[in-house]
Design an enzyme around this catalytic site. Structure first.
Site, short mmCIF file in Angstrom:
data_model
loop_
_atom_site.label_atom_id
_atom_site.label_comp_id
_atom_site.label_asym_id
_atom_site.label_seq_id
_atom_site.Cartn_x
_atom_site.Cartn_y
_atom_site.Cartn_z
N GLU A 16 -30.25 -33.96 18.25
CA GLU A 16 -30.19 -32.56 18.65
C GLU A 16 -29.71 -31.70 17.48
O GLU A 16 -28.50 -31.58 17.25
CB GLU A 16 -29.24 -32.39 19.83
CG GLU A 16 -29.50 -33.35 21.00
CD GLU A 16 -28.28 -33.49 21.88
OE1 GLU A 16 -27.74 -32.47 22.33
OE2 GLU A 16 -27.85 -34.65 22.10
N HIS A 68 -32.97 -31.18 24.13
CA HIS A 68 -32.24 -32.41 24.46
C HIS A 68 -33.21 -33.53 24.85
O HIS A 68 -32.97 -34.27 25.82
CB HIS A 68 -31.26 -32.12 25.61
CG HIS A 68 -30.07 -33.03 25.66
ND1 HIS A 68 -30.16 -34.37 25.97
CD2 HIS A 68 -28.76 -32.79 25.43
CE1 HIS A 68 -28.95 -34.90 25.96
NE2 HIS A 68 -28.08 -33.97 25.63
N GLN A 122 -26.58 -33.61 16.42
CA GLN A 122 -25.85 -34.48 17.33
C GLN A 122 -26.72 -35.70 17.62
O GLN A 122 -27.86 -35.58 18.07
CB GLN A 122 -25.53 -33.74 18.64
CG GLN A 122 -24.63 -34.52 19.58
CD GLN A 122 -23.15 -34.41 19.22
OE1 GLN A 122 -22.79 -33.67 18.30
NE2 GLN A 122 -22.30 -35.11 19.94
N HIS A 161 -22.94 -27.64 27.11
CA HIS A 161 -24.36 -27.27 27.19
C HIS A 161 -24.62 -26.03 28.04
O HIS A 161 -25.55 -25.97 28.84
CB HIS A 161 -25.17 -28.45 27.72
CG HIS A 161 -25.28 -29.61 26.79
ND1 HIS A 161 -25.16 -29.50 25.43
CD2 HIS A 161 -25.50 -30.94 27.04
CE1 HIS A 161 -25.30 -30.69 24.87
NE2 HIS A 161 -25.50 -31.58 25.82
N TYR A 217 -34.92 -37.07 25.03
CA TYR A 217 -34.57 -38.48 24.85
C TYR A 217 -35.83 -39.22 24.41
O TYR A 217 -36.77 -39.38 25.18
CB TYR A 217 -34.10 -39.09 26.17
CG TYR A 217 -32.75 -38.66 26.68
CD1 TYR A 217 -31.67 -39.55 26.70
CD2 TYR A 217 -32.55 -37.39 27.19
CE1 TYR A 217 -30.44 -39.19 27.22
CE2 TYR A 217 -31.32 -37.00 27.71
CZ TYR A 217 -30.28 -37.90 27.72
OH TYR A 217 -29.06 -37.53 28.24
N ASN A 230 -23.72 -28.39 23.22
CA ASN A 230 -22.54 -29.22 23.02
C ASN A 230 -21.31 -28.59 23.67
O ASN A 230 -21.42 -27.77 24.57
CB ASN A 230 -22.33 -29.52 21.54
CG ASN A 230 -21.82 -30.93 21.31
OD1 ASN A 230 -20.81 -31.34 21.86
ND2 ASN A 230 -22.53 -31.69 20.49
N ARG A 231 -20.13 -28.94 23.19
CA ARG A 231 -18.89 -28.63 23.89
C ARG A 231 -18.13 -27.46 23.26
O ARG A 231 -18.11 -27.32 22.04
CB ARG A 231 -17.99 -29.87 23.93
CG ARG A 231 -18.59 -31.00 24.75
CD ARG A 231 -17.88 -32.32 24.53
NE ARG A 231 -18.47 -33.37 25.37
CZ ARG A 231 -19.53 -34.11 25.01
NH1 ARG A 231 -20.12 -33.91 23.83
NH2 ARG A 231 -20.01 -35.02 25.84
N ASP A 261 -22.21 -40.46 19.94
CA ASP A 261 -22.30 -39.13 20.55
C ASP A 261 -21.53 -38.20 19.63
O ASP A 261 -20.51 -37.61 20.00
CB ASP A 261 -21.72 -39.14 21.97
CG ASP A 261 -22.03 -37.85 22.73
OD1 ASP A 261 -22.80 -37.02 22.21
OD2 ASP A 261 -21.48 -37.67 23.83
#
Length: 369
Positions: free
Chosen positions: A334, A194, A306, A121, A196, A95-96, A269
């Site tokens: 996540e 991560h 997340q 990331h 999908y 993440n950020r 998100d």
């Protein structure tokens, strides 16, 4: 409680097996390997050495028909150049991190920014872009692979040499990942996967908006523009973020006029605050696809998860079988520390000191209805 079998059509179980095969090369010529895991009961997974990536996961539906349920690429080297982190291991920090900087023990560390003004990331050359070393593979009751990676002191601006491991294990009814790491200097770490997911199968043209999602969270972290948490912990009750009793992913995702947070993220998100502090493996979320009967139950040890509804898949990525990936073709769940934790002393800590062992476990269990 025992998980029901995958399907009445599941064959008699065989020993789980693991095998290593070539899977192309990166543009710079580094070889990419693929470890094939087979649980002997109709579930198979492929793990790449590039990014310790979950490249495919094949599951039967209620009729025993098998489909790949994770987005990805048919060529190993494309994971080194394409975006969106399809199935990859994220590190050092998922993440950020706001402004690409954080202070630890009075020293400010500067990280590369790759998401506007922020670090995302692990940066542009994070763990998802590295070739991991296969340390061990095996079979029997479960098929497994253990991979390792060394991230040197100062890598992407992070302090300390980090020695990381990712172990995938495919058992009778689930796929687990155990992330471990040690450091020789105080640092921060928060690894995750991560993947999908699309339980309808990734080649059928169906989005995840019709999947039913349940999350064991009573609150989430609202974000400011740039997707950095504001610091508020907001109750999900009465909002589009309330998945406590289960709801279709797409049932409220277009309510941007009512939910400003959905407008900021172009959908979901956001980090959901799980009901206990983490540390032990517990249920986090359940995803159900009514059409196929496939069910994914997510368990983990992290304090948050997340939820990302594939908002930035924009038709520019061509995935497996030549399929173009578009918005909401995949759903990411996540488990991880909260975003921007290194700058937020009020969030559960992501600090790792010498002599400690970082361990983060993720378990996906599968069944049909």
């Amino acid at each position: 409680m025992t998980t029901p079998p995958i399907s009445p059509a599941t064959p008699v179980s065989q020993p789980a097996t693991a095998s290593l095969h070539p899977f192309g090369a990166t543009p710079s010529g580094e070889a990419v390997g693929a470890v094939e895991l087979d649980n002997g009961r109709g579930i198979r997974a492929r793990i790449l050495t590039l990014g310790a990536t979950l490249q495919s996961l094949s599951l039967p539906d209620r009729e025993g028909r098998v489909a790949d349920v994770v987005l990805g690429f048919d060529e190993g080297g494309r994971y080194a150049t394409e975006g969106h982190y399809l199935g990859s291991t994220i590190g050092r920090y998922a993440n950020r991190i706001a402004g690409g900087r954080f202070t630890l023990d009075g020293v400010e560390h500067h990280l590369p920014v790759n998401d506007g003004a922020h670090h995302l990331h692990g940066g542009p050359d994070g763990f998802h872009r590295r070739i991991w070393t296969v340390e061990e593979i095996g079979g029997g009751e479960a098929a497994f692979v253990r991979l390792s990676l060394v991230s040197v002191d100062g890598d992407a601006g992070y302090p300390g040499t980090l020695r990381a491991e990712a172990t995938y294990a495919l058992s009778a009814d689930g796929l687990g990942i155990t992330y471990r790491a040690t450091t020789d200097r105080p640092t921060v770490v928060g690894m995750t996967n991560h993947a999908y997911f699309n339980l309808a199968g990734t080649d059928g043209g169906e989005t995840v908006l019709g999947h039913r999602l349940t999350i064991a969270a009573d609150a989430y972290l609202p974000v400011a523009p740039g997707a950095i948490p504001t610091g508020e912990r907001r109750a999900v009750a009465g909002s589009a973020f309330d998945f406590r009793e289960g709801a279709l992913v797409g049932s409220r995702i277009r309510e941007a006029g009512v939910e400003e947070q959905l407008l900021l993220g172009r959908g979901y998100d956001h980090n959901f605050i799980l009901r206990d502090a983490g540390g032990s493996l517990r249920h986090i979320a359940t995803v159900e696809h009514p059409g196929s009967g496939r069910v994914l139950e997510l368990h983990g040890t992290a304090p948050g998860v997340q939820v990302y509804s594939g908002n930035f898949l924009d038709g520019t990525i061509i995935g497996k079988g030549g399929r173009v990936y578009r918005q909401s073709d995949g759903l990411c769940l996540e488990p991880q520390p909260f975003p921007d934790t290194p700058n937020r002393p009020d969030f559960p800590s992501a600090r790792l000191d010498p002599g400690e062992v970082y361990e983060h476990r993720i378990l996906w269990r599968f069944r049909t209805t």
